[in-house]
Design an enzyme around this catalytic site. Structure first.
Site, PDB file in Angstrom:
ATOM      1  N   HIS A 412       0.799  -1.222   0.000  1.00  0.00           N
ATOM      2  CA  HIS A 412       0.000   0.000   0.000  1.00  0.00           C
ATOM      3  C   HIS A 412       0.834   1.276   0.000  1.00  0.00           C
ATOM      4  O   HIS A 412       0.270   2.359   0.170  1.00  0.00           O
ATOM      5  CB  HIS A 412      -0.923   0.027   1.211  1.00  0.00           C
ATOM      6  CG  HIS A 412      -2.113  -0.880   1.095  1.00  0.00           C
ATOM      7  ND1 HIS A 412      -3.264  -0.540   0.416  1.00  0.00           N
ATOM      8  CD2 HIS A 412      -2.323  -2.134   1.570  1.00  0.00           C
ATOM      9  CE1 HIS A 412      -4.128  -1.532   0.487  1.00  0.00           C
ATOM     10  NE2 HIS A 412      -3.592  -2.514   1.180  1.00  0.00           N
ATOM     11  N   LYS A 605      -9.179  13.306   5.049  1.00  0.00           N
ATOM     12  CA  LYS A 605      -8.370  12.085   5.020  1.00  0.00           C
ATOM     13  C   LYS A 605      -7.317  12.197   6.102  1.00  0.00           C
ATOM     14  O   LYS A 605      -7.176  13.239   6.760  1.00  0.00           O
ATOM     15  CB  LYS A 605      -7.716  11.893   3.646  1.00  0.00           C
ATOM     16  CG  LYS A 605      -6.910  13.082   3.138  1.00  0.00           C
ATOM     17  CD  LYS A 605      -6.435  12.834   1.707  1.00  0.00           C
ATOM     18  CE  LYS A 605      -7.578  12.832   0.720  1.00  0.00           C
ATOM     19  NZ  LYS A 605      -7.231  12.252  -0.580  1.00  0.00           N
ATOM     20  N   ARG A 606      -6.591  11.117   6.309  1.00  0.00           N
ATOM     21  CA  ARG A 606      -5.519  11.124   7.305  1.00  0.00           C
ATOM     22  C   ARG A 606      -4.568  12.295   7.041  1.00  0.00           C
ATOM     23  O   ARG A 606      -4.224  12.571   5.906  1.00  0.00           O
ATOM     24  CB  ARG A 606      -4.767   9.786   7.217  1.00  0.00           C
ATOM     25  CG  ARG A 606      -3.621   9.606   8.166  1.00  0.00           C
ATOM     26  CD  ARG A 606      -3.190   8.140   8.174  1.00  0.00           C
ATOM     27  NE  ARG A 606      -2.867   7.641   6.852  1.00  0.00           N
ATOM     28  CZ  ARG A 606      -1.640   7.621   6.326  1.00  0.00           C
ATOM     29  NH1 ARG A 606      -0.610   8.087   7.024  1.00  0.00           N
ATOM     30  NH2 ARG A 606      -1.423   7.136   5.119  1.00  0.00           N
ATOM     31  N   LYS A 611       0.112  13.998   1.746  1.00  0.00           N
ATOM     32  CA  LYS A 611      -1.243  14.286   1.280  1.00  0.00           C
ATOM     33  C   LYS A 611      -1.473  15.787   1.098  1.00  0.00           C
ATOM     34  O   LYS A 611      -2.471  16.210   0.522  1.00  0.00           O
ATOM     35  CB  LYS A 611      -2.276  13.689   2.243  1.00  0.00           C
ATOM     36  CG  LYS A 611      -2.249  12.154   2.263  1.00  0.00           C
ATOM     37  CD  LYS A 611      -3.258  11.586   3.240  1.00  0.00           C
ATOM     38  CE  LYS A 611      -3.177  10.065   3.323  1.00  0.00           C
ATOM     39  NZ  LYS A 611      -3.733   9.399   2.129  1.00  0.00           N
ATOM     40  N   THR A 716      -9.051   5.917  -1.904  1.00  0.00           N
ATOM     41  CA  THR A 716     -10.414   5.482  -2.232  1.00  0.00           C
ATOM     42  C   THR A 716     -11.425   6.594  -1.967  1.00  0.00           C
ATOM     43  O   THR A 716     -12.537   6.534  -2.479  1.00  0.00           O
ATOM     44  CB  THR A 716     -10.813   4.229  -1.431  1.00  0.00           C
ATOM     45  OG1 THR A 716     -10.582   4.458  -0.039  1.00  0.00           O
ATOM     46  CG2 THR A 716     -10.029   3.010  -1.888  1.00  0.00           C
ATOM     47  N   LYS A 720     -15.168   7.667  -3.808  1.00  0.00           N
ATOM     48  CA  LYS A 720     -16.446   7.906  -3.114  1.00  0.00           C
ATOM     49  C   LYS A 720     -17.029   9.261  -3.508  1.00  0.00           C
ATOM     50  O   LYS A 720     -18.243   9.388  -3.724  1.00  0.00           O
ATOM     51  CB  LYS A 720     -16.232   7.835  -1.601  1.00  0.00           C
ATOM     52  CG  LYS A 720     -15.811   6.457  -1.110  1.00  0.00           C
ATOM     53  CD  LYS A 720     -15.166   6.521   0.267  1.00  0.00           C
ATOM     54  CE  LYS A 720     -14.428   5.224   0.566  1.00  0.00           C
ATOM     55  NZ  LYS A 720     -13.507   5.337   1.709  1.00  0.00           N
TER      56      LYS A 720
END
Length: 875
Positions: A412, A605-606, A611, A716, A720
């Site tokens: 991952h 998100k985290r 990110k 993901t 969504k």
């Protein structure tokens, strides 16, 4: 008066003694057809008939459901009809739902025990399930009936569902992916079990105090969890520490026996996972750690009260928290214990189920497929080798052949810091036998490498499972690759990257066929049907059936409706209703009023540097400063925007926590500035979880997926958002690349550098003194002037751009990022065209169903077949 003699020794003739009841026994892994027939043969016919008569399933009409709910209110909960609140109603409805869920679970497990097909076992340290009741009712086709039933009993379904607490069994995308896959496995009728840990407190509950993330225990198990089945009789002893004995067996073969000096118990808790529109109901087995000795009465009586419960404390902390902070040696040790405890208990369970079939060990890979979801469960490879060699007495080569045919590994990440490593001294202390096995696996593997590439010591060093550092480290990703027959990435770009970067030498050694791609997917049952019911209803009406819920490619039929103005109006009305719902949540949690007519811009998100939430908030500051500099006439043409953040930072991740602080400090200034008003609002939604995501995803107009190219494996959340008709702004990273291919470049906003350019840009920034982007420099200056609180607070963040040489390329991408946001503003103002883009995004998301992903795993990696469970009408 008794003479003390037993009946067998008394003078009463045996012929007139009452008949003793038959001996009953419990089988932990279910009964095969042969075992079931043998057990039935022991029972009198009238007993068998009585059980059959009384084991019929409950009816699913309104009256039967109401009876079931009232029964649980008055007996299970011991409440009265007029002395209960929404939470009591939730408990009763959940227990009634569970009754019907367990009927399917029993039917599924019973039939599979008889047929004994090949199963897949999905090992994941996280299963981020979210709330269970709504999902269970929808998947069993009972939500409408339950809605009518409880309405007549005086309660509202939405209030009842809202009373459920999210299961704290995960943190981010890894756990949510596992949950989606379990839903798809059940829906597609694949025989499957998940294995994980039952955390007492999850990762943590996030609260914002003075703008900072503050961690509190997540007491999600304050009440009995109706969605789990405690299997207190299934207890497996797990050892740690001790020493290894070397012996010779009767054939002169050297054998090893591990003698642990510590042990804990693994207690099983089962979580039924119902499939949609099928009788199939799979299972996730979660392990809870308990002491082998709960209480030391001798120590207590001596006044040593702490020592009396020391064993219990040490044992139970193994499953207390997801991802214990590993900034300390104690934290690292606890993480390693956690991983071994989980994999050892799971392997014991899997092996026990296999041995019941009385098959040869060579058949094990034909009956068992084990998927490693990231490196956390890699110890399962070593544990299975230990069980086969040390306890089942197989030869090393035979055992290793079984192991490598059984396991497959999903990678991952390509981030070096995320590649798990464990120090050899810690391993030697906690798992001495496993360390020996790892060294042997490594030796035999490197010997083969040497034969293929003689004298290439550099290659041996790069491929070695053992990293020659001080102290030596065990590379778990390397162990996972060596011990698995397939290795997959989770998006096309990511799979190519792992083959050309972190696993390049393994690809050269094994060949490319071992390394494949399986692009992630999400379940449309939860992420559209459940979370966006009005849109789901509109899609079903438009397409003529709900078959799209099991064949997401049917969504392409929506594309023809972009020219239908009436349809577009309905579509956008649903979007606005979802934005109103989110605005209410923001007001409740953040005490900020936002307009649903503004553009809703979301990044949830985290929190992590790669990110780039930092880049997002820096761009918000740029937008704020730009608006502040405008005249009233210029402001009239500005597109109002609400920027919504959410996500948790790891407790020990200082920089990520500073990003949260900066977001909240910026929000405090922007939201109170009358010169800006409703043109810009900034909110950070605390304690982001699945239930919050189910409100946010349907409401987004644009969502941000802006990781530095080449760092995000897949993602993901992007899927969504787009599935719910939201557009995305993003880099060419992870699954964004494939989403672009599906929706078309007119319906996505792409910016930034490409993955192959990253290293050259980093090199230039480090060695050539590339100047910072001017717009970004203006933002940094505003922070340093104290516009958003004491600038000293944020100096470590700014240093990542200056002293740290901007590793995640914020400066390099900043200009194109600002430009992309301007394109979003311009496009959103043209609402008719935007509505067409929104419809087309949903229409082209067929590829990103977790059903498609799971089918590919089943056919290309696990080699398992669906089994259709039959409704036999019995429990």
């Amino acid at each position: 008066m008794s003479d003390g003699k037993s009946p067998e020794n008394s003078i009463v003739p045996k012929s007139i003694l009452p008949k003793r009841p038959m001996h009953h026994r419990r089988n932990f892994t279910g009964l095969t057809t042969k075992e079931l027939d043998a057990e039935k043969a022991k029972w009198p016919k009238e007993t068998v008939d009585l059980w059959a008569k009384l084991s019929k399933k409950e009816a699913n009409d309104i009256e039967a459901i109401q009876k079931s709910i009232v029964h649980h209110v008055t007996t299970t909960l011991a409440r009265a009809a007029y002395n209960m609140d929404n939470f009591s109603a939730y408990q009763a409805v959940a227990l009634s739902t569970r009754d019907r869920l367990i009927s399917r679970w029993n039917e599924t497990q019973g039939q599979l025990s008889k047929v004994d097909p090949k199963r897949v076992y999905y090992l994941s340290l996280e299963f981020l399930l979210g709330r269970s009741m709504d999902n269970a009712l929808l998947n069993m086709g009972l939500k409408d009936t339950y809605d009518k039933s409880i309405k007549k009993l005086g309660f509202n379904m939405e209030d009842v569902i809202g009373s459920e607490v999210d299961a704290a069994l995960g943190n981010g995308g890894l756990g949510r992916l596992a949950a989606c896959y379990m839903d798809s496995l059940a829906t597609l009728d694949y025989p499957a079990w998940g294995y994980g840990l039952r955390y007492n407190y999850g990762i943590f509950q996030q609260r914002i105090v003075d703008g900072y993330q503050t961690e509190f225990p997540d007491y999600w198990l304050n009440f009995d969890n109706p969605w789990e089945l405690p299997r207190l009789d299934i207890s497996i002893q797990i050892g740690f520490g001790g020493h290894v004995q070397t012996i010779q067996d009767e054939y002169g073969v050297t054998r090893h026996s591990w003698v642990p000096n510590q042990s804990v118990q693994a207690i099983a808790y089962d979580v039924p996972i119902p499939g949609y529109d099928t009788e199939n109901c799979n299972n996730i087995r979660l392990w809870r750690s308990k002491p082998t000795r709960v209480f030391d009465l001798t120590s207590f009586n001596e006044g040593n009260y702490e020592k009396s419960v020391e064993d219990a404390t040490n044992a139970e902390k193994i499953t207390s928290v997801l991802y214990p902070n590993d900034n300390t040696m104690a934290g690292k040790e606890l993480r390693l214990k956690q991983q071994y405890f989980w994999t050892a208990a799971s392997l014991h369970d899997i092996v026990r189920r296999f041995k019941k079939s009385m098959r040869e060990w060579s058949d094990f890979p034909n009956q068992v497929a084990i998927q490693l979801n990231d490196t956390h469960p890699t110890l399962a490879i070593v544990e299975l080798q230990r069980l086969l060699v040390d306890e089942e007495m197989l030869s090393w080569d035979d055992a290793w052949e079984i192991v490598t045919k059984t396991f497959a590994f999903t990678n991952h990440t390509v981030l070096p810091e995320a590649m798990e490593k464990w120090s050899v001294p810690m391993f030697e202390y906690l798992l001495p036998r496993h360390l020996q096995i790892i060294f042997d696996i490594n030796l035999f593997f490197l010997q083969k490498v040497e034969l293929k590439s003689p004298n290439d010591r550099g290659l041996l060093n790069r491929l070695s499972i053992i990293e020659e550092a001080q102290p030596q480290q065990i590379r778990m990703a390397h162990l996972a690759v060596v011990g698995s027959h397939k290795v997959n990435g989770v998006a096309a770009l990511h799979s190519n990257l792992i083959k050309t970067t972190i696993f390049k030498d393994f690809v050269d050694y094994y060949g490319e066929e071992k390394f494949i791609n399986k692009t992630n997917g999400v379940t449309p049952r939860r992420w559209l049907h459940q979370s966006n019911p009005q849109l789901s209803k509109l899609i079903t009406e438009t397409l003529g059936s709900d078959k799209w819920l099991k064949d997401l490619s049917l969504l392409k039929g929506l594309a023809a409706k972009t020219g239908d103005a009436a349809f577009r109006k309905k579509w956008m009305a649903i979007k606005r209703a979802n934005k109103v719902r989110l605005a209410e949540l923001i007001k409740e949690r953040c005490d900020v009023e936002v307009s649903p007519d503004a553009l809703f811009d979301v990044q949830v998100k985290r929190i992590h540097e790669y990110k780039r939430q930092f880049m997002n908030i820096l761009s918000v500051i740029h937008r704020y400063r730009t608006i502040k500099s405008m005249t009233a006439a210029q402001k009239a043409s500005v597109q109002p925007r609400v920027v919504i953040f959410g996500g948790k930072a790891a407790p020990g991740y200082y920089i990520a926590k500073l990003v949260i602080k900066l977001i909240n400090s910026v929000a405090a200034v922007v939201n109170q500035d009358p010169a800006v008003g409703d043109l810009l609002k900034v909110v950070f939604v605390p304690d982001y979880n699945v239930s919050v995501a189910e409100i946010i995803c349907p409401a987004s107009d644009i969502s941000q997926h802006i990781s530095t190219a080449g760092t995000e494996a897949s993602g993901t959340s992007n899927m969504k958002f787009v599935l719910n008709g939201g557009l995305i702004i993003g880099t060419l990273d992870g699954a964004n690349v494939e989403i672009l291919e599906e929706v078309g470049e007119d319906n996505i906003f792409i910016f930034g550098c490409m993955a192959h350019e990253v290293e050259d840009l980093r090199h230039a920034q480090r060695y050539r003194g590339v100047p910072m982007d001017p717009a970004l420099q203006g933002v940094i200056s505003a922070i340093e002037k104290g516009t958003f609180e004491d600038p000293k607070i944020f100096q470590p963040l700014i240093s990542t751009l200056t002293v740290g040489k901007d590793f995640y390329l914020i400066s390099a991408d900043f200009a194109s990022y600002i430009a992309a946001n301007q394109q979003v503003d311009a496009a959103y103002k043209k609402q008719e065209e935007w509505s067409k883009k929104s419809i087309l995004c949903t229409a082209h998301m067929g590829k990103f169903s977790s059903d498609r992903s799971v089918k590919e795993y089943a056919e290309e990696i696990w080699n398992i077949k669906p089994y259709s469970v039959k409704d036999e009408g019995y429990l």
